[in-house]
Design an enzyme around this catalytic site. Structure first.
Site, PDB file in Angstrom:
ATOM      1  CG  HIS A  39      -2.103  -0.846   1.183  1.00 25.21           C
ATOM      2  ND1 HIS A  39      -3.243  -0.495   0.497  1.00 25.21           N
ATOM      3  CD2 HIS A  39      -2.353  -2.071   1.718  1.00 25.21           C
ATOM      4  CE1 HIS A  39      -4.154  -1.461   0.615  1.00 25.21           C
ATOM      5  NE2 HIS A  39      -3.635  -2.435   1.355  1.00 25.21           N
ATOM      6  CD  GLU A  77      -6.438  -4.207  -0.067  1.00 28.09           C
ATOM      7  OE1 GLU A  77      -5.448  -4.778  -0.563  1.00 28.09           O
ATOM      8  OE2 GLU A  77      -6.432  -3.714   1.087  1.00 28.09           O
TER       9      GLU A  77
HETATM   10  N1  HBI Z   1      -8.022  -2.468   9.380  1.00 30.64           N
HETATM   11  N2  HBI Z   1      -5.755  -2.683   9.743  1.00 30.64           N
HETATM   12  C1  HBI Z   1      -6.787  -2.586   8.888  1.00 30.64           C
HETATM   13  N3  HBI Z   1      -6.564  -2.647   7.551  1.00 30.64           N
HETATM   14  C2  HBI Z   1      -7.586  -2.551   6.652  1.00 30.64           C
HETATM   15  O1  HBI Z   1      -7.354  -2.581   5.435  1.00 30.64           O
HETATM   16  C3  HBI Z   1      -8.900  -2.414   7.141  1.00 30.64           C
HETATM   17  C4  HBI Z   1      -9.092  -2.374   8.531  1.00 30.64           C
HETATM   18  N4  HBI Z   1     -10.333  -2.248   9.036  1.00 30.64           N
HETATM   19  C5  HBI Z   1     -11.481  -2.103   8.187  1.00 30.64           C
HETATM   20  C6  HBI Z   1     -11.187  -2.197   6.746  1.00 30.64           C
HETATM   21  N5  HBI Z   1      -9.978  -2.328   6.300  1.00 30.64           N
HETATM   22  C7  HBI Z   1     -12.258  -2.213   5.705  1.00 30.64           C
HETATM   23  O2  HBI Z   1     -13.217  -3.141   6.100  1.00 30.64           O
HETATM   24  C8  HBI Z   1     -12.882  -0.849   5.402  1.00 30.64           C
HETATM   25  O3  HBI Z   1     -12.343  -0.372   4.181  1.00 30.64           O
HETATM   26  C9  HBI Z   1     -14.363  -0.916   5.212  1.00 30.64           C
HETATM   27 FE    FE Z   2      -4.766  -4.083   2.059  1.00 28.00          FE
END
Ligand code: HBI
Ligand code: FE
Length: 287
Positions: free
Chosen positions: A132, A173
């Site tokens: 990322h 993603e």
């Molecule tokens: N937490 N650490 C982390 N990384 C993520 O990519 C992440 C998350 N919590 C919620 C989430 N992504 C997704 O469900 C949200 O984009 C909706």
């Molecule tokens: Fe990711």
């Protein structure tokens, strides 16, 4: 990808951050990073969007070992105002959105074991940071991620997180991007995966569909397989302008009346990119 526990685990701050404790990584852990890094960069030189590769260099991520988030953040701050903070794993949606809205990217501080190079359930430091962070050095992509955080906080009030999460999934993603005559990778889930970084571009099976916001927000996704199709954006500028700069209030209402689409569904309105190795994109698309 949704975590419902409301309280941070012991040792984490109220915003779920923890110290990275970079000095505590073992040589074996740094070696896992180096092995994954070498394997991915061997594939990505030809496959990743060039902004990803230049981000790796601009952020000093081409140096060996697991990056130190403080040093990474210093460089990132200077370029786009973002920083990287450590968290123990998945955090609740509201916490995730709040960090993004403030230009903080949350990253797991742990790394997978040498026995588990290819698949793991929770995002580790290799997925989060290698996958990322390099594109956060790109000003427009950086704005897109912040806009996603703000959009997430608003989507919570509309009860529409699952629709917005699909946008994230199919772009941040698992997105592909058109680069002149060919497709390249920009989604972190692909960039950090040895198998999928080949499959997404080379395999004839998955349809590669021109990005359309309504289509994307209606499309469910799978989390435990390679994707059954990919969406293709034209540019980061285009993506930001056509998605998160749009007022999603009326859009969410409109989508309430339409059925969700299975990941494998094909729609007559889909604009498809040719399968790899068939015809050059430019002639297939008449560009
Ligand atoms: N937490 N650490 C982390 N990384 C993520 O990519 C992440 C998350 N919590 C919620 C989430 N992504 C997704 O469900 C949200 O984009 C909706
Ligand atoms: Fe990711």
């Amino acid at each position: 990808m949704t975590q419902n526990a409301l309280l941070p685990p012991a040792g984490a701050a109220s915003d779920w951050t923890i110290p990275q404790r970079w000095a505590r990584y073992t040589d074996a852990e740094h070696a896992v990073w180096d092995q994954l890094y070498a394997r991915q960069m061997g594939l990505l030189a030809e496959r990743a969007v060039p902004d990803f590769l230049s981000g790796v260099v601009a952020l000093g991520m081409n140096a060996p070992g697991i990056p130190d988030f403080e040093r990474l953040s210093t460089r990132l701050q200077r370029l786009t105002g973002w920083s990287v903070v450590a968290v123990p794993g998945l955090v609740p949606d509201a916490v995730f959105f709040e960090h993004l809205a403030n230009r903080r990217f949350v990253a797991g501080n742990f790394i997978r074991s040498a026995e588990q190079l290819d698949y793991l359930q929770e995002p580790d430091v290799f997925h989060d940071v290698f996958g990322h962070v390099p594109l956060l050095a790109h000003p427009v992509y950086a704005d897109y991620m912040q806009a996603y955080g703000r959009g997430g906080l608003r989507a919570m009030r509309f009860g529409a997180i699952h629709k917005l999460a699909r946008l994230y999934w199919h772009t941040v993603e698992f997105g592909l991007i058109r680069d002149g005559d060919r497709l390249r990778l920009f989604g972190a889930g692909i960039l950090s995966s040895f198998g999928e970084s080949q499959y997404a571009l080379d395999d004839p099976a998955p349809p590669r569909i021109a990005f359309d916001l309504r289509r994307v927000m209606r499309t469910e996704y799978v989390i435990d397989h390679f994707q059954s199709h990919y969406f293709v954006i034209d540019s980061f500028e285009d993506l930001l302008r056509n998605t998160l700069e749009v007022d999603f209030g009326p859009l969410y209402a409109e989508l309430e009346g339409l059925p969700d689409l299975q990941p494998s569904a094909a729609l007559p309105s889909d604009v498809l990119y040719p399968a790899p190795g068939s015809v050059p994109l430019s002639s297939a698309l008449g560009a």
